[in-house]
Design an enzyme around this catalytic site. Structure first.
Site, mmCIF file in Angstrom:
data_model
loop_
_atom_site.group_PDB
_atom_site.id
_atom_site.type_symbol
_atom_site.label_atom_id
_atom_site.label_comp_id
_atom_site.label_asym_id
_atom_site.label_seq_id
_atom_site.Cartn_x
_atom_site.Cartn_y
_atom_site.Cartn_z
ATOM 1 N N ASN A 23 -34.544 40.726 -11.517
ATOM 2 C CA ASN A 23 -35.501 39.730 -12.005
ATOM 3 C C ASN A 23 -36.881 40.380 -11.969
ATOM 4 O OD1 ASN A 23 -37.100 37.547 -12.555
ATOM 5 N ND2 ASN A 23 -36.671 36.447 -10.638
ATOM 6 N N TRP A 24 -37.357 40.763 -13.157
ATOM 7 C CA TRP A 24 -38.625 41.510 -13.200
ATOM 8 C C TRP A 24 -39.847 40.593 -13.094
ATOM 9 C CZ3 TRP A 24 -37.609 45.607 -17.651
ATOM 10 C CH2 TRP A 24 -36.763 46.596 -17.141
ATOM 11 N N LYS A 25 -39.633 39.306 -13.198
ATOM 12 C CA LYS A 25 -40.753 38.340 -13.130
ATOM 13 C C LYS A 25 -41.836 38.743 -14.143
ATOM 14 C CE LYS A 25 -39.293 37.403 -8.476
ATOM 15 N NZ LYS A 25 -39.576 37.004 -7.120
ATOM 16 N N HIS A 107 -35.390 28.843 -10.576
ATOM 17 C CA HIS A 107 -35.946 29.819 -9.625
ATOM 18 C C HIS A 107 -37.046 29.154 -8.801
ATOM 19 C CE1 HIS A 107 -38.097 33.239 -8.015
ATOM 20 N NE2 HIS A 107 -36.977 33.912 -8.169
ATOM 21 N N GLU A 179 -31.146 31.608 -2.896
ATOM 22 C CA GLU A 179 -32.410 32.308 -2.696
ATOM 23 C C GLU A 179 -33.287 31.509 -1.743
ATOM 24 O OE1 GLU A 179 -33.266 35.323 -5.808
ATOM 25 O OE2 GLU A 179 -34.187 33.509 -6.558
ATOM 26 N N SER A 231 -35.802 39.441 -0.940
ATOM 27 C CA SER A 231 -36.067 40.722 -0.287
ATOM 28 C C SER A 231 -34.826 41.602 -0.166
ATOM 29 C CB SER A 231 -36.706 40.512 1.088
ATOM 30 O OG SER A 231 -37.931 39.835 0.947
ATOM 31 N N GLY A 252 -35.705 41.043 -6.960
ATOM 32 C CA GLY A 252 -37.021 40.987 -7.594
ATOM 33 C C GLY A 252 -37.719 42.326 -7.460
HETATM 34 P P1 PGA Z 1 -37.539 39.573 -4.211
HETATM 35 O O1 PGA Z 1 -37.326 38.430 -5.312
HETATM 36 O O2 PGA Z 1 -36.334 40.460 -4.263
HETATM 37 O O3 PGA Z 1 -38.799 40.277 -4.607
HETATM 38 O O4 PGA Z 1 -37.660 38.875 -2.881
HETATM 39 C C1 PGA Z 1 -36.090 37.820 -5.487
HETATM 40 C C2 PGA Z 1 -36.200 36.733 -6.524
HETATM 41 O O5 PGA Z 1 -37.169 35.968 -6.513
HETATM 42 O O6 PGA Z 1 -35.373 36.593 -7.414
#
Ligand code: PGA
Length: 267
Positions: A23-25, A107, A179, A231, A252
């Site tokens: 998930n590149w956001k 999300h 999550e 994380s 992420g």
């Molecule tokens: P993160 O994000 O791996 O940076 O904690 C995970 C997510 O929000 O999908």
């Protein structure tokens, strides 16, 4: 009555493929996305896992042309629940499906920063299913809910409302993503956030699988894919993946770097 299957039997029945979602956001221009793929694609061409990348919407068309003959599948990070209309800034399932097979729904950043409700999430799930897009349905508790011992009751609420009127054929198309909100990093510079422990992740995943079993069937629960996000990184991926009900990782920050994401996939 719901019959709980002994875990040893479940282990042998486990036919679920591992699934890894990047998930590149709100990260990466098209040039950065292309450079990621140049490093990444040659290294995953023989992978047996399901590998999904959710780039920003601006990169979907370009990414699609570069990945369509590979074993990478794309996901949209979001959709609105109408197919078209006067909804400035939104994209629909009908549009996303030109490039994607999956869509992230619910999300925690959408829920907490953009005010998405369980009802919105439910509408988005139905809109995705109507367009044959597989929803990646994200749920998870906040720190306060965890500390108050309310994780399971909160997951129950999110599952019940998010999946309202989803039938037993449609449920098979949904990927579940546990999550915990408190474990999601604030991005690549954030080194403070800690992931759920493998035991805590397993406990929540088992709860979700039991919920599916009770509300649908044992067989559907057994085949349901439940990924963990929050994380996840090369250092903790293998311990998380060893858990019996953890079928994959939704990543992420660590997925922005091709080398790190590869290490996670190969864990
Ligand atoms: P993160 O994000 O791996 O940076 O904690 C995970 C997510 O929000 O999908």
């Amino acid at each position: 009555m719901y019959l709980k299957i002994p875990s040893i039997l479940l282990y042998f029945m486990k036919e679920r493929k591992n699934i890894f979602v990047a998930n590149w956001k709100m990260n990466k221009t098209n040039n950065e996305a292309i450079s990621f793929l140049n490093d990444f694609l040659p290294n995953v061409k023989d992978s047996k896992h399901v590998i999904i990348i959710a780039p920003p919407a601006t990169a979907l068309a370009e990414m699609y042309s570069l990945t369509k003959s590979s074993n990478i599948t794309l996901a949209s990070q979001n959709i609105f629940y109408k197919d078209e209309g006067t909804f400035t800034g939104e994209i629909s399932a009908l549009m996303a499906k030109q490039f994607c097979s999956y869509v992230l729904v619910g999300h925690s950043e959408r829920r907490h920063l953009f005010g998405e409700t369980d009802d919105d999430v439910n509408k988005k799930i139905h809109s995705a299913l109507a367009q044959q897009l597989n929803p990646i349905f994200c749920i998870g508790e906040t720190k306060e809910q965890k500390d108050a011992g309310k994780t399971e009751s909160f997951l129950n609420t999110q599952l019940t409302s998010g999946l309202k009127n989803v039938n037993s054929e449609q449920i098979r198309l949904i990927v579940f993503a546990y999550e915990p909100v408190w474990a999601i990093s604030k991005g690549k510079q954030d080194t403070n956030t800690i992931s759920a422990t493998p035991e805590d992740a397993q406990k929540a995943h088992e709860f979700i699988r039991d919920w599916i079993s009770q509300n649908y069937s044992i067989e559907i629960a057994q085949n349901a894919k439940i990924t963990y996000g929050g994380s996840a990184k090369p250092e903790n991926a293998s311990e998380l993946m060893k858990q019996k009900d953890v079928d994959g990782l939704l990543v992420g920050a660590a997925s922005l770097d091709a080398e790190k994401f590869l290490k996670i996939i190969e864990c």
